[in-house]
Scaffold this motif. Structure first.
Motif, PDB file in Angstrom:
ATOM      1  N   PRO A  78      -9.498  -0.017   1.559  1.00 41.70           N
ATOM      2  CA  PRO A  78      -8.972  -1.616   1.592  1.00 41.70           C
ATOM      3  C   PRO A  78      -8.050  -1.725   2.721  1.00 41.70           C
ATOM      4  O   PRO A  78      -7.194  -0.992   3.305  1.00 41.70           O
ATOM      5  CB  PRO A  78      -8.426  -1.950   0.066  1.00 41.70           C
ATOM      6  CG  PRO A  78      -7.933  -0.786  -0.310  1.00 41.70           C
ATOM      7  CD  PRO A  78      -8.850   0.322   0.156  1.00 41.70           C
ATOM      8  N   LYS A  79      -7.947  -2.792   3.270  1.00 42.35           N
ATOM      9  CA  LYS A  79      -6.957  -3.174   4.302  1.00 42.35           C
ATOM     10  C   LYS A  79      -5.660  -3.131   3.761  1.00 42.35           C
ATOM     11  O   LYS A  79      -5.246  -3.447   2.757  1.00 42.35           O
ATOM     12  CB  LYS A  79      -7.080  -4.628   4.938  1.00 42.35           C
ATOM     13  CG  LYS A  79      -6.109  -4.981   5.845  1.00 42.35           C
ATOM     14  CD  LYS A  79      -6.274  -6.338   6.638  1.00 42.35           C
ATOM     15  CE  LYS A  79      -5.210  -6.642   7.573  1.00 42.35           C
ATOM     16  NZ  LYS A  79      -5.171  -7.739   7.742  1.00 42.35           N
ATOM     17  N   PRO A  80      -4.551  -2.143   4.231  1.00 43.91           N
ATOM     18  CA  PRO A  80      -3.281  -1.738   3.976  1.00 43.91           C
ATOM     19  C   PRO A  80      -2.452  -3.128   4.097  1.00 43.91           C
ATOM     20  O   PRO A  80      -2.530  -4.129   4.720  1.00 43.91           O
ATOM     21  CB  PRO A  80      -2.938  -0.752   4.818  1.00 43.91           C
ATOM     22  CG  PRO A  80      -3.709  -0.872   6.044  1.00 43.91           C
ATOM     23  CD  PRO A  80      -5.009  -1.409   5.601  1.00 43.91           C
ATOM     24  N   GLN A  81      -1.559  -3.177   3.048  1.00 41.68           N
ATOM     25  CA  GLN A  81      -0.599  -4.299   2.872  1.00 41.68           C
ATOM     26  C   GLN A  81       0.911  -3.610   3.010  1.00 41.68           C
ATOM     27  O   GLN A  81       1.333  -2.870   2.340  1.00 41.68           O
ATOM     28  CB  GLN A  81      -0.527  -4.740   1.526  1.00 41.68           C
ATOM     29  CG  GLN A  81      -1.705  -5.515   0.894  1.00 41.68           C
ATOM     30  CD  GLN A  81      -2.067  -6.660   1.921  1.00 41.68           C
ATOM     31  OE1 GLN A  81      -1.375  -7.406   2.011  1.00 41.68           O
ATOM     32  NE2 GLN A  81      -3.438  -6.728   2.286  1.00 41.68           N
ATOM     33  N   TRP A  82       1.309  -3.758   4.453  1.00 42.53           N
ATOM     34  CA  TRP A  82       2.671  -3.250   4.933  1.00 42.53           C
ATOM     35  C   TRP A  82       3.933  -3.966   4.361  1.00 42.53           C
ATOM     36  O   TRP A  82       4.708  -4.223   5.283  1.00 42.53           O
ATOM     37  CB  TRP A  82       2.717  -2.836   6.094  1.00 42.53           C
ATOM     38  CG  TRP A  82       1.382  -2.257   6.885  1.00 42.53           C
ATOM     39  CD1 TRP A  82       0.815  -2.283   7.966  1.00 42.53           C
ATOM     40  CD2 TRP A  82       0.943  -0.850   6.573  1.00 42.53           C
ATOM     41  NE1 TRP A  82      -0.138  -1.460   8.010  1.00 42.53           N
ATOM     42  CE2 TRP A  82       0.098  -0.517   7.046  1.00 42.53           C
ATOM     43  CE3 TRP A  82       1.509  -0.116   5.244  1.00 42.53           C
ATOM     44  CZ2 TRP A  82      -0.618   0.731   7.060  1.00 42.53           C
ATOM     45  CZ3 TRP A  82       0.466   1.293   5.105  1.00 42.53           C
ATOM     46  CH2 TRP A  82      -0.298   1.544   6.038  1.00 42.53           C
ATOM     47  N   THR A 119       0.726  -1.228  -0.123  1.00 42.22           N
ATOM     48  CA  THR A 119       0.175  -0.022  -0.062  1.00 42.22           C
ATOM     49  C   THR A 119       0.699   1.448   0.000  1.00 42.22           C
ATOM     50  O   THR A 119       1.889   1.239   0.717  1.00 42.22           O
ATOM     51  CB  THR A 119      -0.862   0.054   1.089  1.00 42.22           C
ATOM     52  OG1 THR A 119      -1.741  -1.128   1.215  1.00 42.22           O
ATOM     53  CG2 THR A 119      -1.685   1.197   1.256  1.00 42.22           C
ATOM     54  N   ASN A 148      -9.881   3.540  -3.094  1.00 44.59           N
ATOM     55  CA  ASN A 148     -11.404   3.451  -2.809  1.00 44.59           C
ATOM     56  C   ASN A 148     -12.119   4.501  -2.432  1.00 44.59           C
ATOM     57  O   ASN A 148     -12.989   4.519  -1.610  1.00 44.59           O
ATOM     58  CB  ASN A 148     -11.612   2.303  -1.580  1.00 44.59           C
ATOM     59  CG  ASN A 148     -11.354   0.740  -2.158  1.00 44.59           C
ATOM     60  OD1 ASN A 148     -10.782   0.598  -3.188  1.00 44.59           O
ATOM     61  ND2 ASN A 148     -11.914  -0.174  -1.201  1.00 44.59           N
ATOM     62  N   GLU A 197     -15.094   2.533   2.752  1.00 46.33           N
ATOM     63  CA  GLU A 197     -13.896   2.246   3.565  1.00 46.33           C
ATOM     64  C   GLU A 197     -12.761   1.944   2.621  1.00 46.33           C
ATOM     65  O   GLU A 197     -12.856   1.467   1.526  1.00 46.33           O
ATOM     66  CB  GLU A 197     -14.165   1.437   4.682  1.00 46.33           C
ATOM     67  CG  GLU A 197     -14.638  -0.004   4.169  1.00 46.33           C
ATOM     68  CD  GLU A 197     -15.237  -0.752   5.124  1.00 46.33           C
ATOM     69  OE1 GLU A 197     -14.775  -1.848   5.350  1.00 46.33           O
ATOM     70  OE2 GLU A 197     -15.928  -0.286   6.069  1.00 46.33           O
TER      71      GLU A 197
END
Ligand code: NAD
Length: 348
Positions: free
Chosen positions: A138-142, A124, A131, A136
């Motif tokens: 999206p769930k972040p990708q770290w 991310t 979005n 909301e």
């Protein structure tokens, strides 16, 4: 009142990076390198294996890692070099890497660890909201933080477990306990558009600056390299175009700087920034490349003065650790006496 705690942190004096160094201390050392299948890690492994060290590479890239270790075994006639598949973001995978490395090490020890595995900006992008048409994000990708910071923390935690198992470094410089961290210029300056990368590398710098204050109590020397852009597979072709004309650094300068840290067991708690080769006058002004006035240099020491003036808390904490360390001798002795008196063998 500020305190000077350079002495009690055992930090070594400023480096002279133009002075030659002797690599003979690397003979028979076992060195674990994460991300050693490519780029800097591969360069370190090749150089140190050719100095007589055994290198154990933990990398996610099995194909490149295996092929490289095969090549290294032939080149150095040392069958002990190993490739162990490892994903640094997975705790158990790193636990297995270190345990297997110690088992496979010719002397069953790990003398040095390099926390090198890394990726460029992945996952991310914090500065690119997604979005916006939905309720909301999206769930972040770290991803980058996971590899370049969490992965490094796992490596350091395991190094802090395995290195103290070595006999304490003696004056005859036999075993070593060295942890080399790989930051970046992104540890020092903002890296626009690469926020996760900056966060992770700033984190590695914070880790280094804090850990080196106390790692002496376990006999561990901690050093840090912070390279500028260097021509490794991490820099994709688009990046190279973007960087054209800025002047990339030389991969071999990073390998040499790391080799100085690895080979000179007296270096503790020092950090170098590596950049393109330049010539500077005595006041630090850039000279033309063909100038005869100065030698080319590519490395600069940074954060060398952290412990010359610290606040009372750090000073007290380090002094307490010193006192505990000194007391441990007596406690250890008393414990040994009690054990000896009450052991089943002495009691008959
Ligand atoms: N190349 C540069 O310009 C530059 C500049 C500053 C700092 N660095 C740092 O140097 C280190 C090495 O980078 P490089 O330039 O040699 O890149 P590279 O891509 O050539 O090598 C990185 C290695 O890490 C491995 N790796 C990636 N993710 C992994 C994971 N999850 N588990 C195990 N291994 C994994 C890769 O397979 C690869 O072999 C990195 O920490 C990087 O951030 C590089």
């Amino acid at each position: 009142m500020s305190k000077n705690i350079v002495g009690i942190t055992r930090q070594s004096p400023p480096l002279d990076t133009t002075a030659p160094f002797d690599t003979s201390s690397l003979q028979e050392k076992t060195i674990v390198i994460t991300g050693g299948a490519s780029g800097f890690g591969k360069g370190f492994a090749k150089r140190w294996a050719n100095c007589g060290a055994t290198v154990i590479i933990g990398d996610i890239d099995t194909t490149q890692g295996k092929a490289f270790v095969e090549e290294l075994r032939k080149e150095t006639a040392n069958p002990s070099h190993q490739f162990i598949r490892c994903n640094v973001t997975d705790w158990q995978s790193q636990v297995d890497l270190f345990r297997t490395a110690a088992e496979l090490s010719p002397h069953r020890r790990i003398d040095q660890v390099v926390a090198n595995a890394g990726v460029q900006e992945l996952g991310t992008k914090l500065d690119q909201p997604q979005n916006l048409d939905k309720d909301e994000p999206p769930k972040p990708q770290w991803t980058t933080v996971d590899v370049n910071l969490i992965g490094v923390l796992y490596t350091v935690h395991l190094a802090m477990f395995w290195l103290p198992k070595n006999p304490a470094p003696a004056s005859d410089a036999q075993p070593d306990r060295h942890l080399l961290l790989i930051g970046s210029v992104a540890s020092l300056i903002p890296f626009a558009g690469h926020i996760q990368y900056s966060i992770a590398k700033h984190g590695v710098l914070g880790l280094f600056r804090s850990l080196r204050a106390t790692s002496w109590k376990d006999g561990i020397r901690v050093n840090l390299l912070m390279p500028y852009f260097m021509d490794t597979p991490m820099i994709h072709p688009g990046g190279k175009v973007f960087l054209a004309g800025i002047g990339m650094g030389k991969h071999e300068d990073v390998v040499e700087a790391a080799s100085r840290f690895a080979a000179d067991v007296s270096i503790r708690g020092r950090a170098l920034v590596l950049g393109p080769r330049v010539k500077l006058d005595d006041d630090g002004h850039l000279l033309p490349p063909d100038s005869q006035e100065a030698e080319e240099i590519s490395s600069f020491e940074v954060f060398g003065h952290d412990f010359e003036e610290v606040e009372a808390f750090t000073s007290r904490y380090v002094k307490i650790l010193n006192a505990v360390e000194a007391a441990r001798g007596y406690i250890g002795w008393a414990g040994d006496i009690v054990k000896a008196i009450f052991s089943p063998f002495t009691r008959g």
